[in-house]
Design an enzyme around this catalytic site. Structure first.
Site, PDB file in Angstrom:
ATOM      1  N   TYR A   1     -16.626  15.534 -15.586  1.00 54.99           N
ATOM      2  CA  TYR A   1     -17.076  14.147 -15.509  1.00 54.99           C
ATOM      3  C   TYR A   1     -18.075  14.030 -14.350  1.00 54.99           C
ATOM      4  O   TYR A   1     -17.841  14.601 -13.268  1.00 54.99           O
ATOM      5  CB  TYR A   1     -15.858  13.238 -15.308  1.00 54.99           C
ATOM      6  CG  TYR A   1     -16.237  11.827 -14.964  1.00 54.99           C
ATOM      7  CD1 TYR A   1     -16.950  11.034 -15.853  1.00 54.99           C
ATOM      8  CD2 TYR A   1     -15.893  11.277 -13.733  1.00 54.99           C
ATOM      9  CE1 TYR A   1     -17.311   9.739 -15.533  1.00 54.99           C
ATOM     10  CE2 TYR A   1     -16.245   9.978 -13.409  1.00 54.99           C
ATOM     11  CZ  TYR A   1     -16.955   9.211 -14.308  1.00 54.99           C
ATOM     12  OH  TYR A   1     -17.316   7.943 -13.992  1.00 54.99           O
TER      13      TYR A   1
ATOM     14  N   ASP B   1      -7.713  18.050 -15.162  1.00 53.66           N
ATOM     15  CA  ASP B   1      -7.943  16.657 -15.537  1.00 53.66           C
ATOM     16  C   ASP B   1      -7.560  16.528 -17.017  1.00 53.66           C
ATOM     17  O   ASP B   1      -8.245  17.061 -17.900  1.00 53.66           O
ATOM     18  CB  ASP B   1      -9.418  16.305 -15.299  1.00 53.66           C
ATOM     19  CG  ASP B   1      -9.718  14.833 -15.552  1.00 53.66           C
ATOM     20  OD1 ASP B   1      -9.027  14.225 -16.397  1.00 53.66           O
ATOM     21  OD2 ASP B   1     -10.652  14.297 -14.924  1.00 53.66           O
TER      22      ASP B   1
ATOM     23  N   LYS C   1      -8.300   5.197 -19.046  1.00 52.61           N
ATOM     24  CA  LYS C   1      -8.669   5.578 -20.396  1.00 52.61           C
ATOM     25  C   LYS C   1      -7.473   5.435 -21.357  1.00 52.61           C
ATOM     26  O   LYS C   1      -7.023   4.339 -21.600  1.00 52.61           O
ATOM     27  CB  LYS C   1      -9.250   6.987 -20.372  1.00 52.61           C
ATOM     28  CG  LYS C   1     -10.364   7.152 -19.304  1.00 52.61           C
ATOM     29  CD  LYS C   1     -11.532   6.277 -19.624  1.00 52.61           C
ATOM     30  CE  LYS C   1     -12.708   6.238 -18.670  1.00 52.61           C
ATOM     31  NZ  LYS C   1     -12.697   6.793 -17.383  1.00 52.61           N
TER      32      LYS C   1
ATOM     33  N   ARG D   1       0.846  -1.206   0.000  1.00 53.74           N
ATOM     34  CA  ARG D   1       0.000   0.000   0.000  1.00 53.74           C
ATOM     35  C   ARG D   1       0.877   1.251   0.000  1.00 53.74           C
ATOM     36  O   ARG D   1       0.495   2.306  -0.477  1.00 53.74           O
ATOM     37  CB  ARG D   1      -0.955   0.018   1.199  1.00 53.74           C
ATOM     38  CG  ARG D   1      -1.768   1.313   1.286  1.00 53.74           C
ATOM     39  CD  ARG D   1      -3.028   1.186   2.143  1.00 53.74           C
ATOM     40  NE  ARG D   1      -2.791   0.588   3.430  1.00 53.74           N
ATOM     41  CZ  ARG D   1      -2.164   1.201   4.454  1.00 53.74           C
ATOM     42  NH1 ARG D   1      -1.714   2.434   4.320  1.00 53.74           N
ATOM     43  NH2 ARG D   1      -2.003   0.574   5.591  1.00 53.74           N
TER      44      ARG D   1
END
Ligand code: PLP
Length: 414
Positions: free
Chosen positions: A126, A197, A222, A73
């Site tokens: 978004y 973004d 994406k 992590r």
């Protein structure tokens, strides 16, 4: 007394091999994250699919900081490799990867704002990002939206309470472009942080940090992932800001080693894929604009002279995302989608296969129709994500589907 042979200290993490300063972006994508580790001579580094790492007992966690890996992590060698590739590509001092784009955006926003702060958003975002900001009202964080068409200079649109300015360029799904340099300057003067973004543009077409953004975020699901087979998110920027967004502190949503391996594999071909997608974007946008069934085409720079001037200034290519509004509204959308043969009907974007999706039922399904219409997402709106197929095949498939959808065939079965 015979001494136990002490176990050799584990190798400290190796720095990445230097790459010549003259290496271009495609070369960097291929060679930019090489490490001298021998790893049995494997050309491609292995997947360190482990949650934890062995280290000598005398190392406490604090003493080991910056040394051996401790826990996935916090850090994992497989995850570090695409992190480094992306860091170079965005020209950033530092970068972090997350389990999804929303993981990266949520951790980024929470690292900047607190109770009483204002977030300014520019144009449409978004839907997931909009939902996140709406939710933050519970914690005393207010959001104010500024229209993409507002002629007021950005510096006059920020208030003393503004801590964060958040924008997409091109934006989802209207492909509006926003002046990153002007917003970066305004945010600097107001003591706010500009987060861009860059999912739709990709670092191949646009580098927000070089234009004046403080932080750049991505849904790496994406274009960076590029094959519709992984979820990932990224943030890049100066270490002083990125340190506060570290996934080990915020939300605990680091990228999994296997997804990191897939992402790294994809990053090596990003420049080639995006070059093709830029070409298809241009050709498809032109073909759609010439078709009578299409009322409007949404493509970076096409919204008007201001968008064109900004796009020409800040983008190297316009990308492979194209929106279209069908003159026949929702019934025409149904006919169009049914008539497609290569382009697949699915949400998401940025993969090698071309996709068509309807924002009203996917990314913007939580917006009431009146709000969607006000944003410019009418009932005939379809969003295309162009893949890497032959551009002429895409034009052919889309044109045939438009012929089937258009006013010339109103009697086509629904
Ligand atoms: C522009 C943009 N930003 C962020 C996201 C969220 O990314 P993810 O789905 O990887 O969480 C998306 C997802 O569609 C997006 O289109």
């Amino acid at each position: 007394v015979t001494e136990e042979p002490s176990e050799p200290a584990p190798p400290r993490r190796a720095p990445f091999a230097p790459i010549p300063a003259w290496a271009g972006p495609t070369t960097r994508l291929v060679h930019g994250a090489r490490r001298p580790d021998w790893n049995a001579g494997a050309l491609v580094p292995p997947i360190y699919q482990t949650s934890t790492f062995r280290y000598p007992a005398e190392f406490s966690e604090s003493a080991a900081r910056g040394g051996p890996y401790l826990y996935s992590r916090i850090d994992n060698p497989t995850v570090e490799i695409p992190t480094e590739r992306l860091r170079q590509l965005e020209g950033a001092e530092s970068a972090r990867l997350f389990a999804s784009g929303m993981g990266a955006i949520t951790a980024t926003v929470l690292s900047v704002v607190g109770s009483g702060d204002e977030v300014v958003t520019v144009g449409a975002l978004y839907g997931g990002t909009t939902d996140l900001l709406a939710d933050l009202a519970r914690f005393g964080v207010r959001t104010r939206g500024v229209s993409s068409d507002d002629p007021t200079p950005p510096s006059e649109l920020l208030a003393p309470a503004t801590r964060l300015v958040l924008l997409e360029s091109p934006s989802n799904p209207l492909m509006r472009v926003h002046d990153i340099a002007a917003w970066g300057d305004a945010a600097d003067r107001a003591g706010a942080v500009l987060v861009v973004d860059n999912t739709f543009a990709t670092p191949i077409n646009q580098n927000p940090l070089a234009l004046g953004a403080d932080l750049v975020v991505h849904s790496a699901t994406k274009y960076l992932g590029g094959h519709s087979d992984l979820l990932a998110g990224a943030v890049a920027g100066p270490e002083r800001l990125v340190r506060r967004i570290d996934p080990k502190h915020a939300l605990g949503a680091p990228l999994d080693p296997f997804a990191a391996f897939l992402l790294d594999r994809s990053l090596k071909t990003l420049a080639l894929r995006v070059a093709r997608q830029n070409e298809s974007g241009r050709r498809v946008a032109d073909a759609l604009a010439a078709h009578p069934a299409v009322a409007r085409v949404h493509y970076p720079g096409r919204a008007g002279p201001r968008d064109e001037a900004i796009a020409a200034r800040q983008m190297r290519g316009r990308g492979g995302m194209v929106g279209l509004s069908l003159a026949g509204g929702a019934p025409a959308v149904d006919r169009f989608l049914r008539a497609l043969s290569l382009v697949q009907v699915a949400s998401s974007l940025g993969g090698v296969e071309s996709l068509a999706s309807v924002p009203a039922v996917t990314s913007h399904r939580n917006d009431p129709p009146a709000k969607r219409h006000a944003l410019g997402i009418d009932d005939g709106f379809v969003r295309l994500s162009l893949g890497i197929e032959d551009p002429e095949d895409l034009v052919r498939d889309l044109t045939a589907a438009l012929d089937a959808a258009g006013p010339a065939s109103p009697a086509a079965p629904l």
